[in-house]
Design a protein around this motif. Structure first.
Motif, PDB file in Angstrom:
ATOM      1  N   GLU A   1       0.807  -1.217   0.000  1.00  0.00           N
ATOM      2  CA  GLU A   1       0.000   0.000   0.000  1.00  0.00           C
ATOM      3  C   GLU A   1       0.844   1.272   0.000  1.00  0.00           C
ATOM      4  OE1 GLU A   1      -0.397  -2.578   1.816  1.00  0.00           O
ATOM      5  OE2 GLU A   1      -2.454  -3.316   1.566  1.00  0.00           O
ATOM      6  N   PHE A   2       1.946   1.284   0.753  1.00  0.00           N
ATOM      7  CA  PHE A   2       2.737   2.504   0.831  1.00  0.00           C
ATOM      8  C   PHE A   2       3.388   2.835  -0.507  1.00  0.00           C
ATOM      9  CE2 PHE A   2       5.620  -0.916   2.002  1.00  0.00           C
ATOM     10  CZ  PHE A   2       6.794  -0.604   1.341  1.00  0.00           C
ATOM     11  N   VAL A   3       3.689   1.797  -1.314  1.00  0.00           N
ATOM     12  CA  VAL A   3       4.250   2.038  -2.642  1.00  0.00           C
ATOM     13  C   VAL A   3       3.170   2.552  -3.589  1.00  0.00           C
ATOM     14  CG1 VAL A   3       5.440   1.003  -4.618  1.00  0.00           C
ATOM     15  CG2 VAL A   3       6.017   0.283  -2.293  1.00  0.00           C
ATOM     16  N   LEU A   4       2.001   1.936  -3.530  1.00  0.00           N
ATOM     17  CA  LEU A   4       0.892   2.376  -4.373  1.00  0.00           C
ATOM     18  C   LEU A   4       0.476   3.808  -4.029  1.00  0.00           C
ATOM     19  CD1 LEU A   4      -1.285  -0.894  -4.364  1.00  0.00           C
ATOM     20  CD2 LEU A   4       0.249  -0.053  -6.176  1.00  0.00           C
ATOM     21  N   ALA A   5       0.519   4.141  -2.719  1.00  0.00           N
ATOM     22  CA  ALA A   5       0.172   5.500  -2.303  1.00  0.00           C
ATOM     23  C   ALA A   5       1.164   6.504  -2.861  1.00  0.00           C
ATOM     24  CB  ALA A   5       0.124   5.579  -0.782  1.00  0.00           C
ATOM     25  N   ALA A   6       2.445   6.173  -2.811  1.00  0.00           N
ATOM     26  CA  ALA A   6       3.458   7.077  -3.354  1.00  0.00           C
ATOM     27  C   ALA A   6       3.307   7.230  -4.856  1.00  0.00           C
ATOM     28  CB  ALA A   6       4.851   6.537  -3.014  1.00  0.00           C
ATOM     29  N   LYS A   7       2.987   6.117  -5.525  1.00  0.00           N
ATOM     30  CA  LYS A   7       2.791   6.193  -6.974  1.00  0.00           C
ATOM     31  C   LYS A   7       1.571   7.058  -7.305  1.00  0.00           C
ATOM     32  CE  LYS A   7       3.526   2.479  -9.341  1.00  0.00           C
ATOM     33  NZ  LYS A   7       3.402   1.147  -9.976  1.00  0.00           N
ATOM     34  N   THR A   8       0.502   6.955  -6.496  1.00  0.00           N
ATOM     35  CA  THR A   8      -0.703   7.764  -6.706  1.00  0.00           C
ATOM     36  C   THR A   8      -0.397   9.244  -6.549  1.00  0.00           C
ATOM     37  OG1 THR A   8      -2.069   5.964  -5.865  1.00  0.00           O
ATOM     38  CG2 THR A   8      -3.076   8.148  -5.932  1.00  0.00           C
ATOM     39  N   LEU A   9       0.519   9.560  -5.633  1.00  0.00           N
ATOM     40  CA  LEU A   9       0.887  10.954  -5.398  1.00  0.00           C
ATOM     41  C   LEU A   9       1.865  11.486  -6.441  1.00  0.00           C
ATOM     42  CD1 LEU A   9       1.269  10.873  -1.520  1.00  0.00           C
ATOM     43  CD2 LEU A   9      -0.566  11.960  -2.820  1.00  0.00           C
ATOM     44  N   GLY A  10       2.213  10.643  -7.412  1.00  0.00           N
ATOM     45  CA  GLY A  10       3.038  11.114  -8.529  1.00  0.00           C
ATOM     46  C   GLY A  10       4.521  10.788  -8.420  1.00  0.00           C
ATOM     47  N   ALA A  11       4.900   9.930  -7.496  1.00  0.00           N
ATOM     48  CA  ALA A  11       6.320   9.576  -7.368  1.00  0.00           C
ATOM     49  C   ALA A  11       6.788   8.835  -8.621  1.00  0.00           C
ATOM     50  CB  ALA A  11       6.536   8.712  -6.133  1.00  0.00           C
ATOM     51  N   LYS A  12       7.948   9.180  -9.114  1.00  0.00           N
ATOM     52  CA  LYS A  12       8.500   8.545 -10.306  1.00  0.00           C
ATOM     53  C   LYS A  12       9.161   7.212  -9.947  1.00  0.00           C
ATOM     54  CE  LYS A  12       9.264  12.911 -12.690  1.00  0.00           C
ATOM     55  NZ  LYS A  12       8.155  12.702 -13.641  1.00  0.00           N
ATOM     56  N   ASP A  13       9.452   6.444 -10.993  1.00  0.00           N
ATOM     57  CA  ASP A  13      10.016   5.102 -10.789  1.00  0.00           C
ATOM     58  C   ASP A  13      11.317   5.142  -9.986  1.00  0.00           C
ATOM     59  OD1 ASP A  13       7.926   4.056 -12.173  1.00  0.00           O
ATOM     60  OD2 ASP A  13       9.043   3.715 -14.039  1.00  0.00           O
ATOM     61  N   ASN A  14      12.160   6.111 -10.293  1.00  0.00           N
ATOM     62  CA  ASN A  14      13.446   6.198  -9.615  1.00  0.00           C
ATOM     63  C   ASN A  14      13.257   6.376  -8.103  1.00  0.00           C
ATOM     64  OD1 ASN A  14      16.387   6.399  -9.712  1.00  0.00           O
ATOM     65  ND2 ASN A  14      16.062   8.534  -9.093  1.00  0.00           N
ATOM     66  N   ARG A  15      12.300   7.228  -7.730  1.00  0.00           N
ATOM     67  CA  ARG A  15      12.029   7.458  -6.302  1.00  0.00           C
ATOM     68  C   ARG A  15      11.378   6.233  -5.658  1.00  0.00           C
ATOM     69  NH1 ARG A  15      11.668  11.551  -2.694  1.00  0.00           N
ATOM     70  NH2 ARG A  15      10.097  11.348  -1.047  1.00  0.00           N
ATOM     71  N   LEU A  16      10.479   5.617  -6.400  1.00  0.00           N
ATOM     72  CA  LEU A  16       9.811   4.427  -5.857  1.00  0.00           C
ATOM     73  C   LEU A  16      10.812   3.298  -5.592  1.00  0.00           C
ATOM     74  CD1 LEU A  16       6.610   4.345  -8.108  1.00  0.00           C
ATOM     75  CD2 LEU A  16       6.729   4.909  -5.675  1.00  0.00           C
ATOM     76  N   ILE A  17      11.768   3.132  -6.527  1.00  0.00           N
ATOM     77  CA  ILE A  17      12.739   2.043  -6.393  1.00  0.00           C
ATOM     78  C   ILE A  17      13.668   2.278  -5.207  1.00  0.00           C
ATOM     79  CG2 ILE A  17      14.732   0.949  -7.477  1.00  0.00           C
ATOM     80  CD1 ILE A  17      13.337   1.354 -10.182  1.00  0.00           C
ATOM     81  N   TRP A  18      14.279   3.468  -5.158  1.00  0.00           N
ATOM     82  CA  TRP A  18      15.358   3.693  -4.199  1.00  0.00           C
ATOM     83  C   TRP A  18      14.899   4.303  -2.877  1.00  0.00           C
ATOM     84  CZ3 TRP A  18      18.817   0.702  -5.852  1.00  0.00           C
ATOM     85  CH2 TRP A  18      19.089   0.575  -7.216  1.00  0.00           C
ATOM     86  N   LYS A  19      13.727   4.898  -2.854  1.00  0.00           N
ATOM     87  CA  LYS A  19      13.252   5.535  -1.625  1.00  0.00           C
ATOM     88  C   LYS A  19      12.262   4.672  -0.854  1.00  0.00           C
ATOM     89  CE  LYS A  19      12.723   9.041   1.237  1.00  0.00           C
ATOM     90  NZ  LYS A  19      13.838   9.496   2.102  1.00  0.00           N
ATOM     91  N   HIS A  20      11.435   3.911  -1.570  1.00  0.00           N
ATOM     92  CA  HIS A  20      10.356   3.190  -0.915  1.00  0.00           C
ATOM     93  C   HIS A  20      10.560   1.670  -0.866  1.00  0.00           C
ATOM     94  CE1 HIS A  20       7.869   6.780  -0.520  1.00  0.00           C
ATOM     95  NE2 HIS A  20       8.240   7.099  -1.763  1.00  0.00           N
ATOM     96  N   VAL A  21      10.997   1.083  -1.975  1.00  0.00           N
ATOM     97  CA  VAL A  21      11.125  -0.378  -2.019  1.00  0.00           C
ATOM     98  C   VAL A  21      12.500  -0.836  -1.547  1.00  0.00           C
ATOM     99  CG1 VAL A  21      10.912  -2.437  -3.459  1.00  0.00           C
ATOM    100  CG2 VAL A  21       9.486  -0.442  -3.928  1.00  0.00           C
ATOM    101  N   PHE A  22      13.545  -0.205  -2.066  1.00  0.00           N
ATOM    102  CA  PHE A  22      14.907  -0.661  -1.770  1.00  0.00           C
ATOM    103  C   PHE A  22      15.236  -0.661  -0.274  1.00  0.00           C
ATOM    104  CE2 PHE A  22      19.523  -0.089  -1.415  1.00  0.00           C
ATOM    105  CZ  PHE A  22      19.954  -1.177  -2.151  1.00  0.00           C
ATOM    106  N   PRO A  23      14.872   0.386   0.506  1.00  0.00           N
ATOM    107  CA  PRO A  23      15.185   0.337   1.951  1.00  0.00           C
ATOM    108  C   PRO A  23      14.590  -0.868   2.663  1.00  0.00           C
ATOM    109  CG  PRO A  23      14.613   2.560   1.311  1.00  0.00           C
ATOM    110  CD  PRO A  23      14.302   1.696   0.134  1.00  0.00           C
TER     111      PRO A  23
END
Length: 524
Positions: free
Chosen positions: A410-432
């Protein structure tokens, strides 16, 4: 009418025990940072903390060991090869005395004790007993522990002695060839340090046991036994005792004075060659600025300082392992992140590539690289390339798995809904969220690299031994055929490898738990 609502003051409340600890924390306590929280959890794992301390100690040893020895990394003395640990100031306490326990026949014991006798007789006067020679600081026999009787091949009873002998002093005397101009330098050194290097040469006659190359055969012998010769030239074997006096067999001039050097060739004062007989222990000091032979870990099979060789091998192994781990961590993290995040056809193609690379055995890669590229690039670069070619696949697989696990949370989908780009999703939300698994994998690469490097060096596939450096595997290989007689040559490298393997595995387990996000802010 509505009931009146009363507000209670905060001082009417008191905190109670939480997990058996009295706390006065405020409810609006500041959150703990990710890495601080990981460090708190890591400290609770006692085994991992001990492993980390051991790793730090080994790293510190590899760096500071050269500061505690007077030898250069490439210093070698073949006459002191395969010797046990020796530290001069600890010898009086029976620690690191450079000795070993051996059984001696009476003749063998007399030969060994004769070195101490000859060291006292630098003037060539003779008449010194074995008992007096035992008081010499150059006496190789440290202590005679006991005697026993056994039957030899001729079925005669013979007495044998168990004694501890200093293997460095047991080298005894040696012939050297020097230029005439160096003679004055040796004599000046003798005067400066108050020691004797030059000793009388030995006469080449019927009493030198038929061997004029052994500088320790200084007393009269016949049939390999010490004898005394009467006025008629007849020899009588001397019976062993503490009071026995070995009869010297020194070379003398026409006036009966002992000869300390003879001319062997050359045309001028500078180039003329002289043959001299030296006490090797003091010759070593002359060659090394007055320093006595001190080897805290002994010497290896070639005569290098084993402590320096171990420190150099540890530095090589650790630097190689950490470098490979960092490179594979970066490659594997990027590769696995792309696979896991995009999936589909991208994942399918990239997985087939890893399948091909992963199907090639590492030992085959390392061997081929060493055969075809080591002459041009060197052994170490080829070894690094071999590790990197498919060493990152394990990390990439774990990162890919973690991305498939978290990318639909859910936290990844929420960030994507708010307009986060792939680069941010990969390294800021999923990778940690994958960091704990990845860090553990990277840490566990280190013991694997150390083990493989030691194995390849031991098998001779990779040649890492040189005058200035070596590897732990090379030290093990050199000791493999002689370790029964010199166990410290095999034992010390094996201990360091074992400690590194166990410690890095425990350390990696601690990192895995510390960086696991599911355990964050959870009390044990």
């Amino acid at each position: 009418m509505a009931a009146e609502i009363k507000k209670l003051s905060s001082d009417k409340f008191e905190f109670v025990n939480i997990n058996e600890r009295l706390t006065d924390k405020k409810f609006d306590d500041k959150p703990i940072g990710y890495f601080k929280d990981a460090w708190i959890r890591f400290r609770k794992n006692k085994a991992s903390v001990v492993a980390m301390i051991i790793i730090l100690i080994i790293c510190l040893f590899s760096i500071v060991a050269p500061l505690f020895t007077s030898h250069a990394n490439n210093f070698m003395d073949a006459f002191y090869a395969k010797k046990s640990p020796r530290i001069t100031w600890l010898r009086p306490y029976g620690i690191a005395d450079g000795g070993s326990n051996r059984d001696f026949s009476e003749v063998g014991l007399a030969f060994a004790q004769g070195i101490g006798v000859a060291a006292l007789d630098w003037e060539g006067k003779g008449g010194i007993s074995i008992k007096e020679g035992m008081e010499s600081e150059y006496q190789p026999i440290i202590a005679i522990k006991n005697s026993f009787v056994k039957i030899d091949a001729t079925k005669k009873e013979k007495t044998y002695y168990t004694a501890r002998i200093d293997d460095y002093l047991n080298v005894g005397f040696m012939y050297k060839s020097i230029k005439q101009s160096e003679l004055a330098s040796i004599q000046a050194f003798e005067e400066e340090y108050g020691i004797h290097i030059l000793y009388p040469l030995i006469e080449d006659n019927e009493w030198n046991n038929g061997d004029d190359s052994d500088a320790n055969n200084w007393f009269k012998m016949k049939k390999n036994a010490p004898v005394t010769v009467n006025e008629n030239g007849k020899a009588k074997t001397i019976e062993y005792s503490e009071d026995m006096i070995l009869e010297e067999n020194y070379m003398r001039d026409a006036d009966g004075n002992p000869v300390y050097w003879v001319y062997t060739g050359g045309g001028t004062h500078e180039t003329a060659q002289l043959k001299i007989r030296v006490l090797y222990y003091n010759w070593y000091r002359y060659q090394n600025g007055g320093i006595e032979p001190n080897y805290a870990f002994g010497t290896d099979s070639q005569g290098y300082d084993l402590m320096l060789r171990l420190a150099g091998g540890l530095r090589l192994s650790l630097l190689l392992a950490v470098s490979v781990s960092v490179i594979n961590f970066i490659i594997g993290a990027v590769y696995g992140a792309i696979e896991g995040y995009y999936g589909g056809a991208v994942d399918l193609v990239m997985e087939r590539i890893t399948d091909i690379l992963g199907g090639i055995p590492f030992i085959v890669i390392a061997t081929l690289f060493q055969i075809h590229l080591s002459a041009k690039l060197g052994a170490i670069p080829c070894l690094i390339f071999a590790y990197i070619l498919n060493g990152w696949i394990g990390i990439a697989y774990r990162v890919r798995t973690q991305f498939y696990r978290f990318k639909h949370q859910e936290f990844v989908l929420a960030a994507k809904t708010l307009g986060a780009k792939d680069n941010r999703l990969i390294w800021k939300h999923v990778f940690p969220n994958s960091l704990g698994t990845i860090v553990t994998s990277a840490a566990l690469i280190i013991p694997g690299v150390i083990f493989n490097e030691s194995m390849l060096s031991y098998l001779g596939i990779v040649k890492l031994g040189s005058a200035s450096s070596t590897s732990l595997g090379t030290l093990l290989a050199d000791a493999s055929s002689i370790w029964t007689n010199y166990p410290h040559l095999m034992l010390l490298p094996a201990i360091f490898i074992s400690l590194l393997e166990i410690s890095f595995n425990l350390f990696g387990n601690g990192l895995r738990d510390a960086f696991n996000p599911s355990l964050r802010n959870v009390e044990d």
